[in-house]
Design an enzyme around this catalytic site. Structure first.
Site, short mmCIF file in Angstrom:
data_model
loop_
_atom_site.label_atom_id
_atom_site.label_comp_id
_atom_site.label_asym_id
_atom_site.label_seq_id
_atom_site.Cartn_x
_atom_site.Cartn_y
_atom_site.Cartn_z
N ASP A 68 12.46 -53.78 24.45
CA ASP A 68 13.85 -54.12 24.17
C ASP A 68 14.74 -54.05 25.41
O ASP A 68 14.32 -53.57 26.46
CB ASP A 68 14.42 -53.21 23.06
CG ASP A 68 14.09 -51.73 23.28
OD1 ASP A 68 13.64 -51.37 24.38
OD2 ASP A 68 14.28 -50.94 22.34
N ASN A 137 16.86 -41.74 13.81
CA ASN A 137 16.99 -42.36 12.49
C ASN A 137 15.75 -43.17 12.12
O ASN A 137 15.76 -43.93 11.16
CB ASN A 137 18.24 -43.24 12.42
CG ASN A 137 18.17 -44.44 13.36
OD1 ASN A 137 17.18 -44.62 14.09
ND2 ASN A 137 19.19 -45.27 13.35
N HIS A 139 14.18 -45.48 14.06
CA HIS A 139 14.01 -46.82 14.64
C HIS A 139 12.91 -46.83 15.70
O HIS A 139 12.68 -45.84 16.38
CB HIS A 139 15.33 -47.40 15.17
CG HIS A 139 15.85 -46.81 16.44
ND1 HIS A 139 17.12 -46.32 16.57
CD2 HIS A 139 15.30 -46.65 17.66
CE1 HIS A 139 17.32 -45.88 17.79
NE2 HIS A 139 16.22 -46.08 18.49
N GLU A 144 16.36 -51.19 13.55
CA GLU A 144 17.17 -50.16 12.92
C GLU A 144 16.89 -50.08 11.42
O GLU A 144 16.40 -51.05 10.82
CB GLU A 144 18.66 -50.47 13.14
CG GLU A 144 19.11 -50.36 14.60
CD GLU A 144 19.43 -48.91 15.02
OE1 GLU A 144 18.72 -47.98 14.60
OE2 GLU A 144 20.41 -48.74 15.77
C1 GLP Z 1 16.17 -46.05 22.27
C2 GLP Z 1 15.03 -47.05 22.43
C3 GLP Z 1 13.76 -46.63 21.71
C4 GLP Z 1 13.48 -45.16 21.96
C5 GLP Z 1 14.62 -44.34 21.43
C6 GLP Z 1 14.41 -42.83 21.57
O1 GLP Z 1 17.02 -46.33 21.23
N1 GLP Z 1 15.37 -48.36 22.03
O2 GLP Z 1 12.68 -47.45 22.13
O3 GLP Z 1 12.27 -44.79 21.34
O4 GLP Z 1 15.80 -44.71 22.15
O5 GLP Z 1 14.85 -42.37 22.80
P1 GLP Z 1 14.54 -40.95 23.42
O6 GLP Z 1 13.12 -41.02 23.88
O7 GLP Z 1 15.49 -40.82 24.57
O8 GLP Z 1 14.74 -39.95 22.35
#
Ligand code: GLP
Length: 251
Positions: A68, A137, A139, A144
């Site tokens: 993404d 949440n 995702h 989402e």
């Molecule tokens: C973002 C990304 C996800 C990732 C998530 C969790 O929203 N789009 O791909 O898994 O954050 O992030 P973190 O690893 O900082 O908790």
């Protein structure tokens, strides 16, 4: 099938994941890696860089495809996922930059771009290994939670207020945090031959519970991984919290 690997701490999680990715590259030098961003995989990337520098791990034939990117940010923006990937991994290994794909957050024709991204995933035959993190949440990428449906294709994702709030820690403030992103859809993610989910910290406990024990529902997007034949969850002990009843494969 989800194999559950419980590890001691963040470091062990990162090393475990890096060793799996490195084994894949040594076995199949022209592997396709599906890659995530976020704070979770940073330790894994650091270990892969170390393996490149000290153990001659060769990325010259590897192709990567990222999950993404925030809309409106160029690759030069410090919070863009392209910047993150260059900074955490690509600038420190011998990968061909032309073989690293991160969605373009500045594309003007989002619809056509998303279609092209899915064609690219198909052309590559899906990832050999897709590494994932998960949002609090539930995702994955920026798929989402939704009341009704999982989105199959790469798409323009509207971030939920909760995600904007969580991700605002990387921006000046909440109003500065992007509202939209281009995200790979579930079909692209599930087309990987092997999926490695990384999770550390109690704040991921609910999402991981949904992934391994909840019903498969778009209200908890990560639950869709229950449909994939080859998923490894590498998670620190605190992620399991009170869920002591899970059959852990390795501890
Ligand atoms: C973002 C990304 C996800 C990732 C998530 C969790 O929203 N789009 O791909 O898994 O954050 O992030 P973190 O690893 O900082 O908790």
């Amino acid at each position: 099938m989800i194999e559950i690997i419980k590890v001691k701490d963040y470091k062990e999680m990162s090393l475990y994941a890096a060793r799996l990715v490195a084994a894949q590259i040594r076995l199949v030098p022209d592997s396709v890696l599906g890659l995530p961003t976020g704070s979770t995989p940073m330790g894994m990337y650091a270990e892969l860089v170390r393996m490149h520098e000290e153990e001659a791990l060769d990325f010259s034939q590897v192709t990567t495809i990222n999950l993404d990117e925030y809309c409106g940010l160029s690759g030069a923006h410090e919070q863009s996922y392209r910047y993150y990937m260059n900074n955490c991994l690509f600038d420190h290994i011998n990968i061909d930059m032309e073989a690293t794909f991160v969605p373009d957050g500045l594309t003007e024709d989002v619809e056509a771009y998303c279609k092209m991204y899915d064609e690219l995933i198909d052309f590559l035959g899906g990832a050999d290994i897709q590494v994932l993190g998960v949002g609090e949440n539930g995702h994955i990428a920026f798929n989402e939670p939704d009341e009704h449906r999982f989105i199959a294709n790469t798409h323009l994702a509207k971030l939920t207020d909760e995600t904007i709030k969580v991700n605002s820690r990387f921006f000046k403030d909440e109003s500065d945090t992007p509202r939209f992103a281009i995200s790979m859809g579930m079909r692209g993610i599930l087309s990987a031959k092997c999926i490695i989910m990384l999770a550390n910290g109690e704040r991921k406990a609910e999402a991981i519970y949904g992934m391994i024990a909840g019903e498969v529902t778009p209200r908890c997007p990560v639950s869709i991984l229950q449909l994939h034949p080859n998923v490894k969850l590498i998670a620190t002990a605190d992620v399991f919290g009170k869920m002591s009843d899970f059959k852990v494969s390795k501890e």
